[in-house]
Design an enzyme around this catalytic site. Sequence first.
Site, mmCIF file in Angstrom:
data_model
loop_
_atom_site.group_PDB
_atom_site.id
_atom_site.type_symbol
_atom_site.label_atom_id
_atom_site.label_comp_id
_atom_site.label_asym_id
_atom_site.label_seq_id
_atom_site.Cartn_x
_atom_site.Cartn_y
_atom_site.Cartn_z
ATOM 1 N N CYS A 85 69.360 18.546 13.183
ATOM 2 C CA CYS A 85 68.610 19.804 13.189
ATOM 3 C C CYS A 85 69.241 20.785 14.191
ATOM 4 C CB CYS A 85 67.137 19.536 13.491
ATOM 5 S SG CYS A 85 66.047 20.906 13.074
ATOM 6 N N HIS A 204 65.486 14.756 9.974
ATOM 7 C CA HIS A 204 65.375 13.990 11.209
ATOM 8 C C HIS A 204 65.336 12.477 10.969
ATOM 9 C CE1 HIS A 204 64.503 17.214 14.215
ATOM 10 N NE2 HIS A 204 64.240 17.888 13.106
ATOM 11 N N GLU A 206 65.806 10.181 13.100
ATOM 12 C CA GLU A 206 65.236 9.493 14.258
ATOM 13 C C GLU A 206 63.716 9.366 14.157
ATOM 14 O OE1 GLU A 206 64.824 13.809 15.504
ATOM 15 O OE2 GLU A 206 65.982 12.583 14.111
#
Length: 241
Positions: A85, A204, A206
């Site tokens: 991002c 994302h 993560e």
Amino acid sequence: MRIGVVTFPGTLDDRDALRAVRLAGGEPVSLWHGDDDLQAVDAVVLPGGFSYGDYLRAGAISGFAPVMGKLVDAAKGGLPVLGICNGFQILCETHLLPGAMIKNAHRSFLCRDQPLRIENNRTAWTTEYAEGQVIRVPLKNQDGQYVADDRTLAQLEDEGRVVFRYVAGATHGPAGFEANPNGSRHDIAGITNEAGNVVGLMPHPEHAVEAGFGPDQPGEGTRTGTDGLGLFTSVLRSLVA
């Protein structure tokens, strides 16, 4: 293996990235934007957020941080680097990746679970996936529209450097779930450099590394939520290959 995660003023997802590294089996190392020492890490993650408040342009000011001088040189020397991002925006601003990120086509912040197709599983960050595999990870941004000139787009396509592409959610989400959430050219969600060691993506991974806490996979009946973990296990495997 030691995986560094850089924190800038306004970074939001550094702790999530550090946790993802740990869950993947690596040693997470916190790196500070004002330092010019990479602490002998084996790879680096530039996490998401709004570094420096996205003033000037998203990621623009971060490109001048002391740590980035060391990181740019190391990346050109082969160090694996993942930009997520805002991290992807920083990679474009430092010209480690081509193109630029601008406001979403609908001019508003977007947050949803996003299906992605793996277009290139030969980078340092994607070897744990199958080419053509569809994964599902969160997407949250307001400057997520990837743009580049026609020549650059053709080069990315011809050289297989599109790594992630947005796909429709007809079989992976609600009916009418449009493929391209932000207007990115060629439905591009993530790309790599020529060497395959630097990868940037807007969604994302993560936030999809632990069962029960990541996005549902429709039709499976239980929460899985670990589709993003493969990026972090991939780089660990590539480092010992």
